[in-house]
Design a protein around this motif. Sequence first.
Motif, PDB file in Angstrom:
ATOM      1  N   ALA A 159     -29.184 -12.430  16.979  1.00  0.00           N
ATOM      2  CA  ALA A 159     -29.909 -12.400  18.248  1.00  0.00           C
ATOM      3  C   ALA A 159     -29.990 -10.976  18.776  1.00  0.00           C
ATOM      4  CB  ALA A 159     -29.204 -13.292  19.269  1.00  0.00           C
ATOM      5  N   THR A 160     -31.025 -10.696  19.556  1.00  0.00           N
ATOM      6  CA  THR A 160     -31.173  -9.384  20.187  1.00  0.00           C
ATOM      7  C   THR A 160     -29.958  -9.100  21.066  1.00  0.00           C
ATOM      8  OG1 THR A 160     -33.568  -9.640  20.202  1.00  0.00           O
ATOM      9  CG2 THR A 160     -32.626  -7.973  21.667  1.00  0.00           C
ATOM     10  N   GLY A 161     -29.345  -7.947  20.878  1.00  0.00           N
ATOM     11  CA  GLY A 161     -28.177  -7.583  21.674  1.00  0.00           C
ATOM     12  C   GLY A 161     -26.861  -8.042  21.087  1.00  0.00           C
ATOM     13  N   ASP A 162     -26.905  -8.782  19.987  1.00  0.00           N
ATOM     14  CA  ASP A 162     -25.672  -9.242  19.345  1.00  0.00           C
ATOM     15  C   ASP A 162     -25.289  -8.291  18.218  1.00  0.00           C
ATOM     16  OD1 ASP A 162     -23.554 -10.939  19.278  1.00  0.00           O
ATOM     17  OD2 ASP A 162     -24.700 -12.740  18.796  1.00  0.00           O
ATOM     18  N   ALA A 163     -24.042  -8.378  17.781  1.00  0.00           N
ATOM     19  CA  ALA A 163     -23.542  -7.511  16.711  1.00  0.00           C
ATOM     20  C   ALA A 163     -23.340  -8.333  15.450  1.00  0.00           C
ATOM     21  CB  ALA A 163     -22.223  -6.865  17.142  1.00  0.00           C
ATOM     22  N   PRO A 164     -23.574  -7.742  14.269  1.00  0.00           N
ATOM     23  CA  PRO A 164     -23.352  -8.486  13.022  1.00  0.00           C
ATOM     24  C   PRO A 164     -21.873  -8.767  12.807  1.00  0.00           C
ATOM     25  CG  PRO A 164     -23.827  -6.180  12.565  1.00  0.00           C
ATOM     26  CD  PRO A 164     -24.062  -6.368  14.034  1.00  0.00           C
ATOM     27  N   GLU A 165     -21.601  -9.844  12.071  1.00  0.00           N
ATOM     28  CA  GLU A 165     -20.219 -10.180  11.732  1.00  0.00           C
ATOM     29  C   GLU A 165     -19.689  -9.159  10.732  1.00  0.00           C
ATOM     30  OE1 GLU A 165     -18.337 -12.583  13.118  1.00  0.00           O
ATOM     31  OE2 GLU A 165     -20.057 -12.889  14.458  1.00  0.00           O
ATOM     32  N   PRO A 166     -18.416  -8.772  10.850  1.00  0.00           N
ATOM     33  CA  PRO A 166     -17.862  -7.713   9.996  1.00  0.00           C
ATOM     34  C   PRO A 166     -17.641  -8.167   8.558  1.00  0.00           C
ATOM     35  CG  PRO A 166     -16.158  -8.639  11.400  1.00  0.00           C
ATOM     36  CD  PRO A 166     -17.452  -9.246  11.858  1.00  0.00           C
ATOM     37  N   VAL A 167     -17.574  -7.186   7.664  1.00  0.00           N
ATOM     38  CA  VAL A 167     -17.341  -7.459   6.245  1.00  0.00           C
ATOM     39  C   VAL A 167     -16.003  -8.155   6.046  1.00  0.00           C
ATOM     40  CG1 VAL A 167     -16.987  -6.387   3.995  1.00  0.00           C
ATOM     41  CG2 VAL A 167     -18.793  -5.541   5.493  1.00  0.00           C
ATOM     42  N   ALA A 168     -15.005  -7.808   6.857  1.00  0.00           N
ATOM     43  CA  ALA A 168     -13.677  -8.411   6.710  1.00  0.00           C
ATOM     44  C   ALA A 168     -13.741  -9.922   6.882  1.00  0.00           C
ATOM     45  CB  ALA A 168     -12.708  -7.807   7.725  1.00  0.00           C
ATOM     46  N   ARG A 169     -14.585 -10.387   7.791  1.00  0.00           N
ATOM     47  CA  ARG A 169     -14.716 -11.825   7.976  1.00  0.00           C
ATOM     48  C   ARG A 169     -15.372 -12.466   6.748  1.00  0.00           C
ATOM     49  NH1 ARG A 169     -18.091 -15.421  12.533  1.00  0.00           N
ATOM     50  NH2 ARG A 169     -17.982 -17.347  11.294  1.00  0.00           N
ATOM     51  N   ILE A 170     -16.394 -11.819   6.224  1.00  0.00           N
ATOM     52  CA  ILE A 170     -17.085 -12.366   5.050  1.00  0.00           C
ATOM     53  C   ILE A 170     -16.111 -12.515   3.880  1.00  0.00           C
ATOM     54  CG2 ILE A 170     -18.836 -11.878   3.312  1.00  0.00           C
ATOM     55  CD1 ILE A 170     -20.481 -10.527   5.526  1.00  0.00           C
ATOM     56  N   ILE A 171     -15.289 -11.474   3.657  1.00  0.00           N
ATOM     57  CA  ILE A 171     -14.302 -11.535   2.572  1.00  0.00           C
ATOM     58  C   ILE A 171     -13.310 -12.666   2.836  1.00  0.00           C
ATOM     59  CG2 ILE A 171     -12.402 -10.295   1.466  1.00  0.00           C
ATOM     60  CD1 ILE A 171     -13.968  -7.701   2.018  1.00  0.00           C
ATOM     61  N   GLY A 172     -12.866 -12.766   4.087  1.00  0.00           N
ATOM     62  CA  GLY A 172     -11.922 -13.824   4.445  1.00  0.00           C
ATOM     63  C   GLY A 172     -12.497 -15.208   4.211  1.00  0.00           C
ATOM     64  N   GLU A 173     -13.765 -15.392   4.556  1.00  0.00           N
ATOM     65  CA  GLU A 173     -14.410 -16.686   4.335  1.00  0.00           C
ATOM     66  C   GLU A 173     -14.509 -17.005   2.848  1.00  0.00           C
ATOM     67  OE1 GLU A 173     -17.277 -17.040   8.293  1.00  0.00           O
ATOM     68  OE2 GLU A 173     -18.106 -16.270   6.413  1.00  0.00           O
ATOM     69  N   GLU A 174     -14.859 -16.009   2.053  1.00  0.00           N
ATOM     70  CA  GLU A 174     -14.950 -16.222   0.601  1.00  0.00           C
ATOM     71  C   GLU A 174     -13.598 -16.652   0.035  1.00  0.00           C
ATOM     72  OE1 GLU A 174     -18.542 -13.034  -0.399  1.00  0.00           O
ATOM     73  OE2 GLU A 174     -16.441 -12.403  -0.518  1.00  0.00           O
ATOM     74  N   GLN A 175     -12.531 -16.060   0.539  1.00  0.00           N
ATOM     75  CA  GLN A 175     -11.192 -16.414   0.073  1.00  0.00           C
ATOM     76  C   GLN A 175     -10.846 -17.860   0.433  1.00  0.00           C
ATOM     77  OE1 GLN A 175      -9.061 -13.323   2.113  1.00  0.00           O
ATOM     78  NE2 GLN A 175      -9.152 -11.896   0.372  1.00  0.00           N
TER      79      GLN A 175
END
Length: 423
Positions: free
Chosen positions: A154-170
Amino acid sequence: MEVTEADAVRRVAMISVHTSPFDQPGTGDAGGLNVYVLELSRRLAAAGIEVDIFTRATSSRLAPIAEAGGGIAVHNIHAGPFEGLTKGELPAQLCTFAREVLRAEAGLPLGHYDVVHSHYWLSGQVGALARDRWRVPLVHTMHTMAKVKNEAIATGDAPEPVARIIGEEQVVEAADMLIASTDLEAKQLVNLYDADPGRVEVVHPGVDLQVFRPRDTHAAREHLGVPHDALVVLFAGRLQPLKGPDVLLRAVARLLEQQPGLRSRLVVPIVGGPSGTGIEHPEALADLAAELKVDDVVRFVPPVAPAELALWDAAASLVAVPSYNESFGLVAAEAQAAGTPVVAAAVGGLTTVVADGVSGLLLDTHEPDDWAHSIGRVLLDDGLRARLAAGARVRAGAFSWEDTAERTLEVYERARASLRELV
């Protein structure tokens, strides 16, 4: 699969690190996830399952173990400061949280828990450790996924960090079974996270059909101080860019430009509190309403308990859900259970919850003109609104927490069977 008495699930460790079932939905990080955890736990307990919920304590006043009714025990674990800790800072507290979860289990008889059910990736990290230590299956529900959110920021929002993506994959790799709220989420787990399709089951969340039910609209409006002849466009949820409340305000401004005669009757309640990146500028939405010159029709209402929210749903002419992403769309499901049409973005789980043209309208855009047009259609066409209201009541019958609990138990049993095969 035939389940013997020895196989039956009797005790569940439910892990919800970042939001407690006692938290008020619609504020901070509390929302559909903690409603899900509490309502599922209640239905499991009603079926004779012992449920222990492990969550992070956010106040020194909380007892170490609190009763949530029906035999549900909530363990309030001290991990980090009680206040002022953002969700982004919680990964640093996972070791402490996990240690306390393992310590709590160590004082119980061997093999006390039959399954671990974790919610959101932070909890999944703890659940994976508990799984290996206790030698019981891990069932995980993502609720939201970073890769999906980053595809529609969304406009004004920040992307989710790479650390979260790695954590989700785990977590996806570690879980014995993954519960997806919709078919779309199941496909996203497989396509974006390489989940094994054989370990993914779709279980729709539910709605408390005793609380969210059709009521007398005039009585609800009388209780809430809303004029009986008002045209009420309701938004309910956390006030953050992801949920798109600004989309609704811009649509309302456009609608009033096109239909100035509606101003005397239009009421737009915004029920909820700042959350996520919305906390950084808590007055931003009120400032936008003033800038758009719709502050005279907008009412900002603090987060309310489910019984009060059900009254707002009953009082509304329609409920707007302009989110950029929803794993399920509990607000839309609850509105439909109250017999109220929904105008929603055609994203995520909302495409499952809302039957386009039957229980509401789905939009594949966030453009204010398009939203103004659809909202205006429902408000000004009594026949359409009545048809959608009837369809909403029927649609709501497809989602109940009793069904959710029954299907979830089946997933638990599958996870136990697959774990035994691996041992």
